[in-house]
Scaffold this motif. Structure first.
Motif, PDB file in Angstrom:
ATOM      1  N   ASP A 180      44.112  41.763  34.055  1.00 20.88           N
ATOM      2  CA  ASP A 180      43.487  40.574  33.473  1.00 20.88           C
ATOM      3  C   ASP A 180      42.681  40.980  32.228  1.00 20.88           C
ATOM      4  N   VAL A 181      43.220  40.641  31.058  1.00 23.95           N
ATOM      5  CA  VAL A 181      42.621  41.058  29.784  1.00 23.95           C
ATOM      6  C   VAL A 181      41.224  40.455  29.626  1.00 23.95           C
ATOM      7  N   GLU A 182      41.100  39.164  29.976  1.00 21.14           N
ATOM      8  CA  GLU A 182      39.793  38.503  29.834  1.00 21.14           C
ATOM      9  C   GLU A 182      38.748  39.118  30.742  1.00 21.14           C
ATOM     10  N   ALA A 183      39.165  39.458  31.959  1.00 18.91           N
ATOM     11  CA  ALA A 183      38.216  40.060  32.912  1.00 18.91           C
ATOM     12  C   ALA A 183      37.727  41.412  32.389  1.00 18.91           C
ATOM     13  N   LEU A 184      38.626  42.186  31.781  1.00 15.02           N
ATOM     14  CA  LEU A 184      38.218  43.470  31.195  1.00 15.02           C
ATOM     15  C   LEU A 184      37.190  43.233  30.089  1.00 15.02           C
ATOM     16  N   GLU A 185      37.477  42.259  29.236  1.00 12.23           N
ATOM     17  CA  GLU A 185      36.583  41.972  28.109  1.00 12.23           C
ATOM     18  C   GLU A 185      35.202  41.535  28.608  1.00 12.23           C
ATOM     19  N   LYS A 186      35.206  40.659  29.618  1.00 14.10           N
ATOM     20  CA  LYS A 186      33.929  40.176  30.177  1.00 14.10           C
ATOM     21  C   LYS A 186      33.091  41.339  30.692  1.00 14.10           C
ATOM     22  N   ARG A 187      33.738  42.249  31.424  1.00 16.14           N
ATOM     23  CA  ARG A 187      33.008  43.410  31.967  1.00 16.14           C
ATOM     24  C   ARG A 187      32.439  44.258  30.839  1.00 16.14           C
ATOM     25  N   LEU A 188      33.274  44.522  29.836  1.00 15.53           N
ATOM     26  CA  LEU A 188      32.834  45.381  28.725  1.00 15.53           C
ATOM     27  C   LEU A 188      31.641  44.761  27.988  1.00 15.53           C
ATOM     28  N   LYS A 189      31.683  43.438  27.820  1.00 15.91           N
ATOM     29  CA  LYS A 189      30.603  42.740  27.089  1.00 15.91           C
ATOM     30  C   LYS A 189      29.272  42.895  27.791  1.00 15.91           C
TER      31      LYS A 189
END
Ligand SMILES: Cc1ncc(COP(=O)(O)O)c(C=O)c1O
Length: 419
Positions: A180-189
């Motif tokens: 899940d690309v969005e989930a990765l981005e959310k975590r990184l943010k």
């Protein structure tokens, strides 16, 4: 005279003294129960099959009968390649059966260096480090690279060796939803901008045979200042124009900091590695405990690996045939009415989803009686509590064998009542 048997029974009946330590095996009781219940149905134990003879990468003798192998990771069929075998025999004669030492002491032979050179050529990268297994490569690189105050951000369906690499290290672990690309981005943010970060991904996830959206994930990771490690265990040799894996296929190999791989799949022997272009990479040879504190691979193994890796590079015809096999098996199984792990074939792994463990084991056994070996996979190895029959194709399966395989699935599926 006391009967020793009775004495033991009497002892066993005594209540455990208060505060006594538990039997350390007690935690395995649920697993023991599941296994006993399964075997009580009369099914053959799916986890103790013996290959009595191996005739080729695609055929073995099991329980005295010819069995087509569809549950090995011998994707490129290298295990009986004449050049690979000759290199191994030569090294065995010239260098002996083992090194009896660590890579940093007496365990680096010419063959280990040649194997690392072959990896550098194969991946067109500056550095290569050979480990004794792929498991140890993940254990070593992840635990060494991500230290205290750093973060490892990983896909929740990551391989056990990735999780164990996290457990061995001191970093904070952050998991995100599978692919899940969005989930990765959310975590990184959410992570502190100044913290060290290692994003760990796989090219092909081995349970369902699905491919990661590396192009997007690598770009997002880089945008957040993270280093990226991609485990290409199940794609090396097969995916990408030169067989370098999913990162090559999706055009992001130059942005990946570490590629981890194994010799136990397409390369056809045993061992693991990490390749990288990072200028400081070589220091890892001195600080990575799973590299330092274990014996190096036997000379015959690194010789077979180096020869196999060199041959994989030019194996475009084999790659094309393996893709043809994958498409045909996927399409055929779908047509027969099986539920598969992916809508389209994405790799050499095709996962057939079973309704439950009992019918999965019954189907596994029925296939074995037909003369076909596949992998039965169950939790905790599988995601979402699934029971899977995992089929992994080989570039040396002939068209005729793929036809036979489909016939066997049809017969077994009807017998067990899953289609
Ligand atoms: C994704 C992944 N990484 C690493 C490994 C470990 O490889 P090895 O068999 O060389 O220890 C495996 C093995 O199944 C794997 O599937």
């Amino acid at each position: 005279m006391t009967d020793p048997g009775l004495a033991m029974t009497a002892d066993a009946a005594k209540p455990a003294p208060r505060g006594a330590a538990p039997d350390l095996f007690d935690k395995f009781q649920p697993m023991i129960d599941i296994r006993e219940n399964l075997l009580a149905t009369g099914v053959t134990d799916p986890f103790s099959l013996v290959m009595e003879r191996v005739e080729s990468p695609t055929v073995a003798i099991c329980n005295g009968r010819r069995t087509i192998l569809l549950g090995t990771y011998n994707y490129m069929g290298q295990t009986f390649d004449p050049d690979v075998l000759a290199a191994g025999k030569r090294a065995l004669d010239e260098f002996g059966s083992g090194t009896t030492g660590s890579r940093v002491l007496n365990g680096t032979y010419q063959g280990h260096r040649e194997c690392e050179e072959a990896l550098k050529r194969f991946y067109a990268m500056d550095h290569a480090m050979v480990f004794s297994t792929g498991y140890q490569a993940n254990l070593g690189i992840i635990s060494t690279m991500a230290g205290k105050d750093d973060y490892v951000i990983l896909d929740i369906d990551s391989h056990a060796s990735i999780y164990d690499g996290c457990a061995l290290g001191n970093a904070q672990i952050v998991a995100f939803r599978h692919n899940d690309v969005e989930a990765l981005e959310k975590r990184l943010k959410r992570l502190p901008a100044e913290a060290g970060k290692l994003v760990v991904l796989e090219g092909v996830y081995s349970m369902l045979g699905d491919v990661a959206p590396l192009k997007e994930m690598v770009a997002i990771s880089k945008a957040h200042g993270a280093m990226v490690l991609v485990d290409e265990a199940h794609s090396m040799g097969f995916i990408g124009p030169n067989g370098r894996g999913v990162a090559e296929e999706q055009g992001v190999i130059d942005d990946v900091d570490f590629i981890i791989g194994t010799f136990s799949k397409s390369v056809g022997t045993v061992g693991g590695f990490c390749v990288s272009n990072h200028p400081k990479f070589e220091i890892l040879r001195l600080v990575c405990r799973p590299y330092v504190f274990t014996a190096s691979l036997p000379p015959s193994v690194v010789a077979t690996a180096a020869t196999s890796i060199d041959k994989l590079q030019g194996a475009a015809d084999k790659r094309a045939h393996l893709w043809a096999n994958s498409r045909r098996l996927h399409g055929g199984l779908k047509q027969l009415g099986f539920t598969l792990g992916t809508d389209e074939p994405q790799s050499a792994i095709i996962a057939v989803i079973m309704p439950d463990l009992e019918r999965g084991a019954a189907m596994w056994e029925a296939l074995l009686h037909e003369g076909l070996y596949v992998n039965l996979a169950r939790p905790p190895a599988t995601p979402a509590g699934m029971t899977l029959l995992r089929c992994s194709l080989c570039a040396l399966h002939s068209e005729e064998q793929v036809g036979e395989i489909l016939g066997m699935f049809e017969a077994a599926g009807k017998k067990v009542g899953v289609i």
